[in-house]
Design a protein around this motif. Structure first.
Motif, PDB file in Angstrom:
ATOM      1  N   LEU A 154       0.830  -1.204   0.000  1.00 20.30           N
ATOM      2  CA  LEU A 154       0.000   0.000   0.000  1.00 20.30           C
ATOM      3  C   LEU A 154       0.864   1.254   0.000  1.00 20.30           C
ATOM      4  N   GLY A 155       1.932   1.244   0.801  1.00 16.82           N
ATOM      5  CA  GLY A 155       2.834   2.384   0.808  1.00 16.82           C
ATOM      6  C   GLY A 155       3.534   2.566  -0.530  1.00 16.82           C
ATOM      7  N   ALA A 156       3.899   1.462  -1.167  1.00 11.30           N
ATOM      8  CA  ALA A 156       4.555   1.542  -2.469  1.00 11.30           C
ATOM      9  C   ALA A 156       3.620   2.115  -3.533  1.00 11.30           C
ATOM     10  N   SER A 157       2.338   1.758  -3.470  1.00 17.20           N
ATOM     11  CA  SER A 157       1.386   2.297  -4.443  1.00 17.20           C
ATOM     12  C   SER A 157       1.221   3.804  -4.278  1.00 17.20           C
ATOM     13  N   LEU A 158       1.269   4.283  -3.030  1.00 20.05           N
ATOM     14  CA  LEU A 158       1.199   5.717  -2.784  1.00 20.05           C
ATOM     15  C   LEU A 158       2.428   6.415  -3.362  1.00 20.05           C
ATOM     16  N   LEU A 159       3.593   5.799  -3.185  1.00 19.72           N
ATOM     17  CA  LEU A 159       4.811   6.359  -3.773  1.00 19.72           C
ATOM     18  C   LEU A 159       4.738   6.355  -5.296  1.00 19.72           C
ATOM     19  N   ALA A 160       4.137   5.313  -5.877  1.00 20.00           N
ATOM     20  CA  ALA A 160       3.993   5.257  -7.333  1.00 20.00           C
ATOM     21  C   ALA A 160       3.106   6.387  -7.838  1.00 20.00           C
TER      22      ALA A 160
END
Length: 289
Positions: A154-160
């Motif tokens: 979920l955090g990675a998707s926000l960074l994406a």
């Protein structure tokens, strides 16, 4: 009343994106204005944010998933496809509208002075507002399919999402400035938007590119959109798969540790260059328009 010499600023010479933050109340007004103007006289209004990506998804799913049978080798191909489409649509809408933002607001720019960066940045915010309902649909479909993401995903998707926002803003600043002087810039951007869906693993899995490019696969990974789409697939598509379905098109190696920081670095460089070109040419926008 006297004004101190050190407080005077040469007309047209601001602080770039820092001025956007200081004038964030104007940014909110521009975003509201853009949304109202876009859907003025429209029957469906904001529902077009659902209709357009849905039609795009259906066309690709039927043509590629069914006719070319890509869904046979890609479990939950519908979610895989839609996860890439919503992110690419956010980028294409942001860049396309940002490129036209200065020319479309020529009347306002000729009348008063305000930070010119407000206009392309506002279009990115408007695109983010359209991205949100599409993301809700994606999350709903994932939940139905047994979606169990981790906090890291979920955090990675926000960074994406931030990665794509930075890239779209940088390119939007660059091409919106160029479009004032060379209207061919819109045609160049249209060509970029035409190929961006195919230049990232939206319709196909990344392993196809790896197998075709071999040792040159790293060149493909230098595209920040490629990394962002792969992260969205890792976050929304992969957690819907069962343990025996994690073979083709799993996560590319070093996606988070290596390629995400590299993509952020490239996007920040693009943002810096776009801001530099925009700031140098913004002084003459009113005369050129």
């Amino acid at each position: 009343m006297t004004v101190a010499t050190n407080e005077m600023i040469r007309p047209g010479q601001g602080r770039g994106l820092l001025d956007v933050y200081e004038h964030r109340f104007l940014l909110k007004l521009l975003v509201r204005k853009e949304i109202k103007v876009r859907y003025r006289g429209s029957v469906l209004g904001l529902l077009w944010s659902y209709v357009k990506p849905l039609m795009q998804f259906l066309i690709y799913f039927v043509a590629l998933g069914i006719f070319l049978n890509l869904q046979r080798g890609t479990p939950n191909y519908a979610i895989y496809l839609f996860a890439g489409i919503v992110l690419v649509n956010f980028f294409t809408e942001s860049l396309g509208n940002a490129t036209r933002s200065i020319v479309d607001n020529r009347d306002l720019i000729r009348k008063i002075y305000l930070p010119r960066e407000l206009f392309p940045v506002a279009t990115v915010w408007v695109s983010a507002a359209h991205f949100l309902p599409q993301l809700i649909v994606l999350v709903g479909a994932c939940l139905i399919s047994g979606w169990t993401p981790s906090l890291m995903q979920l955090g990675a998707s926000l960074l994406a999402f931030f990665l794509v926002s930075i890239l779209a803003t940088g390119l939007g600043l660059l091409f919106s400035a160029a479009n004032v002087y060379f209207r061919d810039s819109e045609n160049i951007v249209d060509m970029i938007l035409m190929v961006v869906t195919w230049a990232s693993p939206v319709l196909y899995v990344w392993t196809m590119v790896r197998d075709a490019m071999g040792p040159w696969y790293w060149v493909y990974q230098l595209n920040p959109m490629t990394v962002a789409v792969e992260i969205f697939h890792w976050t929304f598509w992969q957690p819907t798969l069962k343990s025996d379905q994690l073979v083709p098109g799993g996560t590319p190696p070093d996606l988070i540790i290596l390629w995400l920081p590299i993509s952020f670095g490239i996007s920040i460089v693009v943002l810096f260059l776009g801001q530099l070109a925009f700031r140098r040419s913004a002084v003459h926008f009113a005369q050129e328009l």
